[in-house]
Design a protein around this motif. Structure first.
Motif, PDB file in Angstrom:
ATOM      1  N   LYS A 295     -79.282   0.283 -65.124  1.00 44.59           N
ATOM      2  CA  LYS A 295     -77.924   0.226 -64.601  1.00 44.59           C
ATOM      3  C   LYS A 295     -76.909   0.165 -65.736  1.00 44.59           C
ATOM      4  CE  LYS A 295     -79.060  -1.987 -60.175  1.00 44.59           C
ATOM      5  NZ  LYS A 295     -78.872  -3.201 -59.328  1.00 44.59           N
ATOM      6  N   THR A 296     -75.782   0.814 -65.490  1.00 47.59           N
ATOM      7  CA  THR A 296     -74.672   0.762 -66.435  1.00 47.59           C
ATOM      8  C   THR A 296     -73.412   0.362 -65.680  1.00 47.59           C
ATOM      9  OG1 THR A 296     -73.966   3.053 -66.124  1.00 47.59           O
ATOM     10  CG2 THR A 296     -75.712   2.661 -67.744  1.00 47.59           C
ATOM     11  N   ARG A 297     -72.395  -0.030 -66.430  1.00 50.04           N
ATOM     12  CA  ARG A 297     -71.131  -0.403 -65.809  1.00 50.04           C
ATOM     13  C   ARG A 297     -70.139   0.740 -65.963  1.00 50.04           C
ATOM     14  NH1 ARG A 297     -69.948  -3.412 -61.644  1.00 50.04           N
ATOM     15  NH2 ARG A 297     -67.771  -4.161 -61.668  1.00 50.04           N
ATOM     16  N   HIS A 298     -69.582   1.176 -64.810  1.00 52.62           N
ATOM     17  CA  HIS A 298     -68.578   2.229 -64.845  1.00 52.62           C
ATOM     18  C   HIS A 298     -67.383   1.713 -65.647  1.00 52.62           C
ATOM     19  CE1 HIS A 298     -65.859   5.392 -63.678  1.00 52.62           C
ATOM     20  NE2 HIS A 298     -66.749   5.946 -62.862  1.00 52.62           N
ATOM     21  N   PRO A 299     -66.906   2.465 -66.634  1.00 54.86           N
ATOM     22  CA  PRO A 299     -65.847   1.941 -67.507  1.00 54.86           C
ATOM     23  C   PRO A 299     -64.483   1.766 -66.848  1.00 54.86           C
ATOM     24  CG  PRO A 299     -66.336   4.235 -68.038  1.00 54.86           C
ATOM     25  CD  PRO A 299     -67.396   3.783 -67.085  1.00 54.86           C
ATOM     26  N   ILE A 300     -64.180   2.530 -65.783  1.00 59.23           N
ATOM     27  CA  ILE A 300     -62.845   2.433 -65.190  1.00 59.23           C
ATOM     28  C   ILE A 300     -62.873   2.150 -63.688  1.00 59.23           C
ATOM     29  CG2 ILE A 300     -61.683   3.880 -66.929  1.00 59.23           C
ATOM     30  CD1 ILE A 300     -61.917   6.223 -64.987  1.00 59.23           C
ATOM     31  N   MET A 301     -64.044   2.020 -63.103  1.00 57.23           N
ATOM     32  CA  MET A 301     -64.158   1.686 -61.688  1.00 57.23           C
ATOM     33  C   MET A 301     -64.980   0.393 -61.558  1.00 57.23           C
ATOM     34  SD  MET A 301     -62.460   4.190 -60.293  1.00 57.23           S
ATOM     35  CE  MET A 301     -62.819   3.943 -58.553  1.00 57.23           C
ATOM     36  N   ASP A 302     -64.699  -0.391 -60.548  1.00 54.88           N
ATOM     37  CA  ASP A 302     -65.366  -1.685 -60.383  1.00 54.88           C
ATOM     38  C   ASP A 302     -66.707  -1.510 -59.666  1.00 54.88           C
ATOM     39  OD1 ASP A 302     -65.940  -4.363 -60.332  1.00 54.88           O
ATOM     40  OD2 ASP A 302     -64.615  -4.806 -58.632  1.00 54.88           O
ATOM     41  N   ARG A 303     -67.650  -0.853 -60.362  1.00 56.43           N
ATOM     42  CA  ARG A 303     -68.982  -0.686 -59.781  1.00 56.43           C
ATOM     43  C   ARG A 303     -69.954  -0.262 -60.876  1.00 56.43           C
ATOM     44  NH1 ARG A 303     -66.267   3.867 -57.241  1.00 56.43           N
ATOM     45  NH2 ARG A 303     -66.778   5.809 -58.327  1.00 56.43           N
TER      46      ARG A 303
ATOM     47  N   LYS B 151     -59.388   5.162 -73.282  1.00 56.97           N
ATOM     48  CA  LYS B 151     -59.063   4.737 -74.643  1.00 56.97           C
ATOM     49  C   LYS B 151     -58.778   3.240 -74.673  1.00 56.97           C
ATOM     50  CE  LYS B 151     -57.058   9.225 -75.916  1.00 56.97           C
ATOM     51  NZ  LYS B 151     -55.785   9.953 -76.177  1.00 56.97           N
ATOM     52  N   ALA B 152     -58.067   2.788 -73.632  1.00 56.47           N
ATOM     53  CA  ALA B 152     -57.665   1.370 -73.594  1.00 56.47           C
ATOM     54  C   ALA B 152     -58.866   0.437 -73.514  1.00 56.47           C
ATOM     55  CB  ALA B 152     -56.725   1.128 -72.409  1.00 56.47           C
ATOM     56  N   CYS B 153     -59.925   0.867 -72.826  1.00 55.42           N
ATOM     57  CA  CYS B 153     -61.108   0.002 -72.695  1.00 55.42           C
ATOM     58  C   CYS B 153     -62.199   0.367 -73.687  1.00 55.42           C
ATOM     59  CB  CYS B 153     -61.636   0.034 -71.265  1.00 55.42           C
ATOM     60  SG  CYS B 153     -62.321   1.615 -70.753  1.00 55.42           S
ATOM     61  N   ASN B 154     -61.829   1.188 -74.685  1.00 54.01           N
ATOM     62  CA  ASN B 154     -62.755   1.569 -75.759  1.00 54.01           C
ATOM     63  C   ASN B 154     -64.007   2.281 -75.232  1.00 54.01           C
ATOM     64  OD1 ASN B 154     -63.448   1.764 -78.487  1.00 54.01           O
ATOM     65  ND2 ASN B 154     -64.763  -0.056 -78.378  1.00 54.01           N
ATOM     66  N   ALA B 155     -63.829   3.057 -74.153  1.00 53.56           N
ATOM     67  CA  ALA B 155     -64.980   3.779 -73.575  1.00 53.56           C
ATOM     68  C   ALA B 155     -64.999   5.258 -73.963  1.00 53.56           C
ATOM     69  CB  ALA B 155     -64.953   3.660 -72.050  1.00 53.56           C
ATOM     70  N   LEU B 156     -63.960   5.715 -74.669  1.00 51.79           N
ATOM     71  CA  LEU B 156     -63.879   7.134 -75.034  1.00 51.79           C
ATOM     72  C   LEU B 156     -64.440   7.329 -76.437  1.00 51.79           C
ATOM     73  CD1 LEU B 156     -62.900   9.890 -73.993  1.00 51.79           C
ATOM     74  CD2 LEU B 156     -60.726   9.435 -75.156  1.00 51.79           C
ATOM     75  N   LEU B 157     -65.652   7.870 -76.505  1.00 55.78           N
ATOM     76  CA  LEU B 157     -66.288   8.089 -77.795  1.00 55.78           C
ATOM     77  C   LEU B 157     -65.640   9.257 -78.536  1.00 55.78           C
ATOM     78  CD1 LEU B 157     -68.547   7.600 -79.875  1.00 55.78           C
ATOM     79  CD2 LEU B 157     -70.019   9.090 -78.491  1.00 55.78           C
ATOM     80  N   ALA B 158     -65.365  10.345 -77.805  1.00 58.29           N
ATOM     81  CA  ALA B 158     -64.783  11.530 -78.454  1.00 58.29           C
ATOM     82  C   ALA B 158     -64.096  12.380 -77.400  1.00 58.29           C
ATOM     83  CB  ALA B 158     -65.869  12.342 -79.162  1.00 58.29           C
ATOM     84  N   VAL B 159     -63.116  13.152 -77.854  1.00 54.90           N
ATOM     85  CA  VAL B 159     -62.447  14.114 -76.983  1.00 54.90           C
ATOM     86  C   VAL B 159     -62.158  15.365 -77.796  1.00 54.90           C
ATOM     87  CG1 VAL B 159     -60.171  13.105 -77.474  1.00 54.90           C
ATOM     88  CG2 VAL B 159     -60.474  14.536 -75.440  1.00 54.90           C
ATOM     89  N   GLU B 160     -62.417  16.520 -77.217  1.00 55.54           N
ATOM     90  CA  GLU B 160     -62.159  17.805 -77.866  1.00 55.54           C
ATOM     91  C   GLU B 160     -61.379  18.687 -76.902  1.00 55.54           C
ATOM     92  OE1 GLU B 160     -65.931  18.818 -80.661  1.00 55.54           O
ATOM     93  OE2 GLU B 160     -66.357  18.799 -78.515  1.00 55.54           O
ATOM     94  N   ASP B 161     -60.425  19.423 -77.440  1.00 51.47           N
ATOM     95  CA  ASP B 161     -59.700  20.400 -76.629  1.00 51.47           C
ATOM     96  C   ASP B 161     -60.436  21.733 -76.711  1.00 51.47           C
ATOM     97  OD1 ASP B 161     -57.695  18.613 -75.876  1.00 51.47           O
ATOM     98  OD2 ASP B 161     -56.544  19.012 -77.702  1.00 51.47           O
ATOM     99  N   ILE B 162     -60.862  22.225 -75.556  1.00 51.06           N
ATOM    100  CA  ILE B 162     -61.620  23.483 -75.522  1.00 51.06           C
ATOM    101  C   ILE B 162     -61.044  24.397 -74.444  1.00 51.06           C
ATOM    102  CG2 ILE B 162     -63.734  22.335 -76.294  1.00 51.06           C
ATOM    103  CD1 ILE B 162     -64.765  22.649 -73.358  1.00 51.06           C
ATOM    104  N   VAL B 163     -61.531  25.617 -74.420  1.00 49.28           N
ATOM    105  CA  VAL B 163     -61.215  26.557 -73.343  1.00 49.28           C
ATOM    106  C   VAL B 163     -62.529  26.891 -72.655  1.00 49.28           C
ATOM    107  CG1 VAL B 163     -60.361  28.847 -72.752  1.00 49.28           C
ATOM    108  CG2 VAL B 163     -59.204  27.511 -74.523  1.00 49.28           C
TER     109      VAL B 163
END
Length: 925
Positions: free
Chosen positions: A306-314, A388-400
């Motif tokens: 089990k893992t904790r959803h970073p932005i939802m309470d479940r 970003k606020a909860c430090n759950a975003l490891l990386a983000v890339e802009d792609i097409v």
């Protein structure tokens, strides 16, 4: 003063205009065809002949024609016209698709309606009115192209009879168990608020954020991870997605049970669970230069952690799925069963409940938590900030990436799990694929394309959340909610629609539609009606039943379906599936596809690029026959290029064909084929050569038409007119036609030959240049048995075995023509050197290793006053590649005949006409 002999020359006489003036003249021909009921006359004349059925794929009645419409309908007209001249009765019933979203959208725009504020009855009425108006508009436009058919009684998918037939198709499929209702992820257009089928999807490149998100581990199933890491602090599964807005729907993380997963420790102290083969790519995306692999587990070892959803309470549970690949991402797949087919299926296996946190209009629901009320794509930047606020975003890339869009409104679509009606494709696949193997596909690659599309497609979502369409004929028990559909209910609905149309579904209660004694299995007699309508592909896909079976003068299966190459996933497929489901066989014997319309640079035509050409613009400048010539000029099986320069060039090709006909018509003045024809065995060999070439052309043209290769037909005819006729035969016989006695054998032989050529040419051209062929037909003389009303009412010529040349005879004339080409080059050189002016001033000596006796007047064939072949070497003009040949050109000895302009030593021999050669003097008398 010399006598004027012009009046004694048989100059061409014809009222056939040199300038076609097609844009102004063609409408007059259309009026004439209407008056003489050309199509109906075709059908009457061909009664009793074998049927040939080209079944029309229905375009949408929602706008003016574009070049794709023109290409499609003209190609069909080539086939229909040809078959009706080739021994068949080939009826053509044009059709229109008149339901569904394409009509709704345009009707809303045209009438300024708010769909949510008008009644269903009013909305459907306006849609029907709009469809009828555009059927009328397109019908007029199609007829202007010269397309013949049953325009007074086309098939429309909104007519009562058609709708009734469609209901019966649905009923038969339901009876056989192919129709079911299920909760599945489907393509959904939030803009138009409806489910979509695969055939209604097109892909476009779209910028997006590719994100890597950390899910903290809360339960590692007995210490499987902590035994390696020491604790679960800072241990994360990392998922990857390009649809950030779907994260509120995440309920699980999928791993592949047979993949190896590394526990990767990074300098900051975090430990990430990643597929071994994707670790390096993830580290690169995250900008992490060094890391340590603490240990490795199989995917199956991770199941039910089990893992904790970073932005939802479940929580988000780790599950196993074979759909997980190593193509991209992390090997830990973000799983939202409300938004994806694979996600839905794998969650079903684990009894994970379904959450669909976006409604039909594209807005986040209460299940989306703090994002509720936001339009789905507007949640993306908010979610990114929260990650970003909860430090759950490891990386983000802009792609097409390539993303599905609605084919009509052009907006992005979403995958959304909803309850819909489906047709089971798995139950039909084997029979459909087998049927494909027995069909002729043109081009041949169409077979594998169709087979692969059938094999790979999922079940067909046939329900639409629209009101302008054919209702799904299902009833629901008011007590238990169970769907009701059986032979009795289907027949009740079909009869109702046949009498009153599908509007009755909205005007009557279920009790007024169903038989009085109908009961649910639970005993309840009260029912509600289904509110969804059928996919428009089900409408058009039922045309084999509504049209081919519904009209007694047609037959099933059709001989040909012909549409654009986008219809493998559209009409071809929906027709195949409904036909296989209800009849067990394919609805067509041959499938032909044409390419798309592109500009000269092979760019797709579009308003935004400014490279579009409207059919109406071509008609105004060039006329329909030049447009038809464009269709016939290239291989339509590939993308068709069109531009103003191409049309200008084609108009010149058209004029070459037209002027060949005009020249022949002018020289047939005073010729009556009923009285003046010369028997074949009395024709000079040159004339028989011309008929031999016509014979070859006829065979090639027939093969081209039979193979649906219209470009070979056009190029063969054009080449014949330019090379065989204008450049050689018509040039050579001009002297006979102009200067021989008007009723002499020589002139009548030439007239017989050019009459037979024109008669065959106009028939062969009739399917393509239908207006010009009719114009020529009206201007030319005819034999008994010809139908004078229109070339299209006469038989296509067939090759005549008696006109063929023996091999030696054909070889002789090939050598003569080669010799003539050599002489023409020598004459051109002599003209440039001022030795002669016109060819008739020349005396030519041809030196060659052997001087064959061709038995022909070579001077006449080369249009010089004297020509002699001499065996041996001699001085004269020569070219590299000529085998020991040199040609000497001098000014001919003698005087010029004032009538035929030949240089002759016989001038002066006739005292009455001392300025004429012996031939001309005898003709003048």
């Amino acid at each position: 003063m010399p006598q004027d002999y012009n009046s004694t020359v048989n100059l061409p006489k014809t009222e056939f205009p040199m300038r076609a003036g097609l844009p102004k003249r063609e409408p007059g021909f259309l009026e004439g065809w209407e008056e003489q009921k050309l199509y109906e006359t075709m059908m009457e004349k061909n009664e009793g002949k074998p049927l040939f059925i080209l079944h029309d794929g229905p375009p949408y009645a929602n706008g003016n024609l574009h070049m794709g419409h023109a290409l499609n309908k003209i190609l069909k007209d080539f086939i229909v016209r040809y078959k009706n001249m080739a021994g068949f009765k080939a009826p053509y019933v044009p059709g229109w698709d008149t339901h569904g979203l394409p009509i709704e959208r345009q009707a809303i725009k045209a009438y300024g309606m708010d769909r949510d504020k008008v009644s269903v009855a009013e909305f459907r009425s306006k849609c029907e009115e709009f469809a009828h108006n555009h059927v009328d508009t397109q019908r007029t436009q199609f007829k202007r192209l010269g397309v013949v058919g049953e325009w007074d009684d086309p098939y429309l998918t909104l007519t009562h009879g058609y709708e009734a037939a469609q209901i019966r198709v649905f009923g038969e499929m339901a009876k056989k168990g192919y129709i079911y209702k299920g909760m599945k992820p489907v393509y959904w257009c939030p803009h138009d608020e409806t489910a979509l089928a695969e055939a209604e999807i097109e892909y476009q490149d779209e910028p997006c954020s590719s994100i890597y998100v950390k899910f903290a581990v809360t339960d590692d199933k007995g210490g499987k991870l902590s035994a390696i890491t020491g604790s679960l602090d800072n241990v994360y599964f990392v998922i990857w997605t390009t649809t950030t807005w779907t994260l509120p729907g995440n309920l699980a993380i999928s791993v592949n049970p047979v993949f190896e997963y590394d526990l990767v420790k990074v300098p900051g102290g975090d430990v990430y669970v990643l597929a071994k083969e994707l670790t390096e790519a993830v580290m690169k995306a995250a900008g992490i230069a060094s890391w340590e692999v603490l240990g490795t587990l199989m995917g199956s070892d991770l199941e039910m952690m089990k893992t904790r959803h970073p932005i939802m309470d479940r929580d988000s549970v780790v599950i196993c799925g074979d759909h997980v690949t190593l193509d991209a991402g992390t090997g830990c797949v973000h799983t939202a069963p409300g938004f994806g087919a694979d996600d839905y299926i794998v969650c079903q296996q684990y009894d994970i409940p379904i959450i669909v946190p976006v409604d039909g209009k594209g807005y986040a629901t209460e299940d989306a938590g703090k994002y509720a009320g936001m339009y789905y794509d507007k949640t993306t930047p908010v979610i990114l900030d929260d990650l970003k606020a909860c430090n759950a975003l490891l990386a983000v890339e802009d792609i097409v990436h390539s993303y599905p869009h609605c084919w009509r409104c052009k907006n992005p679509i979403i995958f959304r799990t909803t309850e819909q009606w489906f047709c089971s494709i798995d139950a039909l696949k084997d029979d459909a694929v087998k049927a494909c193997r027995e069909i002729t596909w043109l081009p041949g690659w169409g077979e594998e394309r169709m087979v692969s599309m059938i094999q790979e497609r999922s079940d067909w979502c046939i329900s639409r959340q629209r009101v302008w369409g054919v209702p799904i004929p299902i009833f629901y028990c008011k007590d238990c909610g169970k769907p009701l559909v059986n032979e009795e209910t289907i027949e009740a609905v079909a009869k109702l629609f046949a009498e009153k149309g599908s509007n009755a579904w909205y005007e009557l209660d279920a009790a007024n539609i169903l038989p009085a004694d109908v009961r649910c299995e639970c005993g309840c007699s009260g029912f509600e009606k289904e509110t969804d309508t059928m996919d428009v592909w089900f409408d058009s896909g039922s045309s084999h039943a509504a049209v081919l079976d519904g009209r007694p003068y047609l037959q099933f299966p059709a001989d040909v379906y012909l549409e654009g190459n986008d219809q493998y996933r559209g009409w071809f497929q929906s027709s195949m599936l409904t036909s296989i489901a209800t009849k067990g066989v394919a609805p067509y014997k041959t499938v032909i596809t044409h390419g798309m319309i592109v500009d000269e640079e092979r760019q797709k035509m579009s308003k935004s690029l400014g490279n579009g050409i409207a059919p109406d613009d071509i008609l105004k400048e060039y006329g329909a026959d030049v447009m038809r010539l464009w269709v016939a000029s290239a291989d339509y099986r590939q993308d068709m290029r069109i531009s103003k320069d191409m049309l200008k060039h084609l108009s010149q090709n058209y004029l070459k064909i037209r002027n060949t006909a005009r020249y022949i018509l002018g020289n047939l003045a005073g010729f009556d084929p009923k009285a003046d024809m010369v028997a074949y065995d009395r024709l000079p060999e040159l004339d028989r050569w011309a008929l031999m070439k016509l014979n070859e052309l006829t065979a090639k043209v027939r093969r081209g038409y039979d193979a649906y290769e219209f470009h070979t037909v056009f190029h063969a005819i054009h080449n014949f007119c330019v090379v065989d006729m204008s450049n050689f035969y018509l040039d050579v016989i001009k002297d006979r036609l102009y200067c021989d006695a008007a009723d002499g054998l020589g002139r009548r032989s030439a007239q017989t030959t050019i009459y037979l050529i024109l008669d065959a040419l106009v028939r062969m051209l009739s399917p393509i240049l239908c207006f010009t062929a009719d114009e020529i037909w009206q201007a030319m003389p005819h034999r008994d048995g010809d139908d004078l009303r229109n070339a299209a009412l006469n038989a296509m010529p067939a090759a005549c075995e008696g006109w063929a040349f023996a091999e030696a005879q054909a070889e002789k004339w090939a050598k003569i023509i080669q010799l003539r080409d050599w002489v023409n080059k020598a004459l051109e050189a002599a003209r440039n050197e001022k030795v002669i002016g016109k060819p008739l001033e020349a005396e030519v000596t041809v030196y060659m290793p052997e001087a064959p006796d061709f038995g022909e007047d070579l001077a006449d064939l080369c249009i010089v006053s004297k020509l002699e072949l001499v065996a041996g070497e001699g001085e004269g003009y020569t070219e590299e590649g000529w085998p020991g040949v040199s040609i000497k050109v001098v000014r001919a000895a003698g005087n010029k005949c004032l009538r035929c302009w030949k240089i002759s030593k016989t001038i002066g021999e006739n005292a009455k006409h001392p300025e004429l050669c012996a031939r001309c003097a005898s003709v003048v008398g």
